[in-house]
Scaffold this motif. Structure first.
Motif, PDB file in Angstrom:
ATOM      1  N   UNK A  63       0.834  -1.199   0.000  1.00 24.39           N
ATOM      2  CA  UNK A  63       0.000   0.000   0.000  1.00 24.39           C
ATOM      3  C   UNK A  63       0.871   1.252   0.000  1.00 24.39           C
ATOM      4  N   UNK A  64       0.210   2.414   0.027  1.00 19.95           N
ATOM      5  CA  UNK A  64       0.959   3.675   0.030  1.00 19.95           C
ATOM      6  C   UNK A  64       1.768   3.841  -1.243  1.00 19.95           C
ATOM      7  N   UNK A  65       3.014   4.208  -1.086  1.00 16.80           N
ATOM      8  CA  UNK A  65       3.853   4.486  -2.260  1.00 16.80           C
ATOM      9  C   UNK A  65       4.186   3.226  -3.053  1.00 16.80           C
ATOM     10  N   UNK A  66       3.938   2.045  -2.476  1.00 12.45           N
ATOM     11  CA  UNK A  66       4.214   0.787  -3.179  1.00 12.45           C
ATOM     12  C   UNK A  66       3.024   0.271  -3.975  1.00 12.45           C
ATOM     13  N   UNK A  67       1.882   0.929  -3.836  1.00 17.42           N
ATOM     14  CA  UNK A  67       0.632   0.423  -4.405  1.00 17.42           C
ATOM     15  C   UNK A  67       0.672   0.368  -5.937  1.00 17.42           C
ATOM     16  N   UNK A  68       1.112   1.449  -6.567  1.00 19.08           N
ATOM     17  CA  UNK A  68       1.102   1.514  -8.021  1.00 19.08           C
ATOM     18  C   UNK A  68       1.911   0.411  -8.663  1.00 19.08           C
ATOM     19  N   UNK A 102       0.336  -2.786 -10.996  1.00 14.56           N
ATOM     20  CA  UNK A 102       0.794  -2.816 -12.384  1.00 14.56           C
ATOM     21  C   UNK A 102       1.636  -4.056 -12.688  1.00 14.56           C
ATOM     22  N   UNK A 103       1.867  -4.884 -11.674  1.00 16.76           N
ATOM     23  CA  UNK A 103       2.671  -6.088 -11.874  1.00 16.76           C
ATOM     24  C   UNK A 103       1.862  -7.144 -12.618  1.00 16.76           C
ATOM     25  N   UNK A 104       2.559  -8.136 -13.188  1.00 18.74           N
ATOM     26  CA  UNK A 104       1.904  -9.173 -13.975  1.00 18.74           C
ATOM     27  C   UNK A 104       1.245 -10.241 -13.106  1.00 18.74           C
ATOM     28  N   UNK A 105       1.722 -10.397 -11.886  1.00 22.44           N
ATOM     29  CA  UNK A 105       1.185 -11.425 -10.992  1.00 22.44           C
ATOM     30  C   UNK A 105       1.152 -10.853  -9.578  1.00 22.44           C
ATOM     31  N   UNK A 106      -0.029 -10.443  -9.150  1.00 22.93           N
ATOM     32  CA  UNK A 106      -0.142  -9.758  -7.855  1.00 22.93           C
ATOM     33  C   UNK A 106       0.223 -10.669  -6.690  1.00 22.93           C
ATOM     34  N   UNK A 107      -0.164 -11.932  -6.759  1.00 21.70           N
ATOM     35  CA  UNK A 107       0.123 -12.865  -5.667  1.00 21.70           C
ATOM     36  C   UNK A 107       1.628 -13.049  -5.528  1.00 21.70           C
ATOM     37  N   UNK A 108       2.301 -13.284  -6.642  1.00 17.41           N
ATOM     38  CA  UNK A 108       3.755 -13.466  -6.612  1.00 17.41           C
ATOM     39  C   UNK A 108       4.450 -12.197  -6.136  1.00 17.41           C
ATOM     40  N   UNK A 109       3.945 -11.049  -6.554  1.00 13.60           N
ATOM     41  CA  UNK A 109       4.549  -9.781  -6.144  1.00 13.60           C
ATOM     42  C   UNK A 109       4.492  -9.626  -4.626  1.00 13.60           C
ATOM     43  N   UNK A 110       3.337  -9.944  -4.035  1.00 12.00           N
ATOM     44  CA  UNK A 110       3.190  -9.829  -2.579  1.00 12.00           C
ATOM     45  C   UNK A 110       4.174 -10.747  -1.874  1.00 12.00           C
ATOM     46  N   UNK A 111       4.248 -11.982  -2.315  1.00 11.46           N
ATOM     47  CA  UNK A 111       5.040 -12.996  -1.610  1.00 11.46           C
ATOM     48  C   UNK A 111       6.538 -12.895  -1.879  1.00 11.46           C
ATOM     49  N   UNK A 112       6.932 -12.011  -2.786  1.00  8.84           N
ATOM     50  CA  UNK A 112       8.363 -11.779  -3.010  1.00  8.84           C
ATOM     51  C   UNK A 112       8.797 -10.412  -2.500  1.00  8.84           C
ATOM     52  N   UNK A 113       7.910  -9.758  -1.767  1.00 15.19           N
ATOM     53  CA  UNK A 113       8.298  -8.512  -1.083  1.00 15.19           C
ATOM     54  C   UNK A 113       9.279  -8.861   0.044  1.00 15.19           C
ATOM     55  N   UNK A 114      10.187  -7.946   0.375  1.00 15.67           N
ATOM     56  CA  UNK A 114      11.096  -8.236   1.495  1.00 15.67           C
ATOM     57  C   UNK A 114      10.342  -8.320   2.818  1.00 15.67           C
TER      58      UNK A 114
END
Length: 338
Positions: free
Chosen positions: A130-135, A139-151
């Motif tokens: 969320x916040x500044x990371x939301x955009x 816009x990523x190709x795979x939202x689930x993968x993006x979440x689970x590869x966040x630090x």
């Protein structure tokens, strides 16, 4: 006849006083609402009776409104229903197990320890989407993968990190365990509670946007609040598990901004001396349930940026306090206590 006339007049006045007090209390709530330029709709119920329905913008009371992050509160409801139906074993089950092949091989180390409990209470430990990371996330190709590869910003089960990412993972879980789209499942299950789901966007994989942009009308949202206020039973039938409601309202973390506690999709605070449970969304969307005051309050506002954020939501809390205090005053007057 002369002696009978006086008592009849007195009785008429006794009826008029409570009615006048009730009208005055509603007028005070409306006056407070009209000071909020962004406000679209306000519904106040007490003891299941509509005290006030007020519209000053937006789609009205029966048409779906964008709930923004009040969607997290609704997602919590859906997860509880999935547990009750045996699709999820319980809140201690890991997301890695539930997601199966959808859990990315490149997931951040430690993400395998995230449970349903952690995702519901926003204590997944992953850096926020969320916040500044939301955009970048949406816009990523795979939202689930993006979440689970966040630090990892904390350990799973640690502090509350406000993020829509964990609740979107829960939407993916519901789709995986049910074999249906989360949207179809929500329309079915919420429909059984008399709640109609409007538009709800999906990610590139077709997973409904868990935790944001769910559209439900103010009146139907008030109905959800009443299900919770009454312990899961409404209109003579049980639709929610009372134990799940109690668990959802149990504080598990604390908001770093408001200082309010957070359970499973519900914030917990005190308003006008009453414990209040609430869901909130960007721009000023809100569902408040105050069980001891027997009140449910729904507020919708302009969901578009710019939003005054915490300052505006603080004013919404004060509006709820006005409603609680004026209704308490009206009730005490009708009982002859004032």
């Amino acid at each position: 006849m002369v002696f009978l006339a006086k008592p009849l007049v007195i009785v008429g006045l006794l009826w008029a006083l409570p009615m006048a007090g009730a009208v005055a209390s509603v007028d005070r709530i409306v006056e407070a609402a009209e000071e909020l330029d962004r406000l679209h709709a306000l519904i106040v119920l007490q003891d299941g009776v509509v005290v006030l329905e007020h519209v000053q913008g937006g789609p009205g009371l029966d048409r779906p409104a964008n709930l923004k992050s009040v969607s997290k509160t609704v997602m919590s409801t859906l997860v509880g229903m999935a547990i009750e139906r045996g699709l999820i074993e319980g809140v201690d089950q890991s997301l890695a197990e539930l997601l199966g092949e959808r859990f990315p091989a490149a997931a951040t180390p430690g993400a395998e320890g995230i449970t349903v409990d952690h995702a519901l209470s926003l204590r997944a430990g992953l850096a926020s989407t969320s916040g500044r990371n939301y955009g970048r996330w949406v816009q990523s190709e795979d939202w689930v993968a993006h979440v689970l590869t966040r630090p990892m910003s904390d350990r799973p089960g640690g502090r509350m990190i406000y993020s829509t990412g964990p609740t979107h993972l829960l939407s993916a879980v519901l789709a995986e365990v049910s074999g249906r789209s989360t949207e179809a499942l929500a329309r079915d299950w919420l429909g059984q509670l008399g709640i109609r789901l409007g538009y709800w966007p999906s990610d590139p994989q077709g997973i409904a946007f868990g935790g944001n942009d769910m559209h439900i009308s103010p009146r139907d949202l008030a109905r959800l609040g009443e299900w919770y206020r009454l312990g899961g039973e409404l209109d003579g039938r049980r639709g929610l598990n009372r134990d799940w409601i109690d668990a959802s309202w149990q504080p598990r973390g604390t908001s770093p901004w408001s200082g309010d506690d957070y359970g499973y999709g519900w914030f917990v605070t005190e308003l006008a001396g009453q414990t209040a449970y609430y869901g909130r969304g960007y721009g000023g969307q809100a569902l408040f349930v105050l069980p001891d005051a027997a009140m449910t309050v729904v507020i919708t506002s302009d969901p578009n940026p710019p939003s005054p954020g915490g300052r505006y939501f603080g004013r919404l809390k004060r509006l709820v306090e006005v409603a609680v205090r004026t209704q308490a005053g009206s009730a005490s007057q009708s009982l002859g206590l004032r």
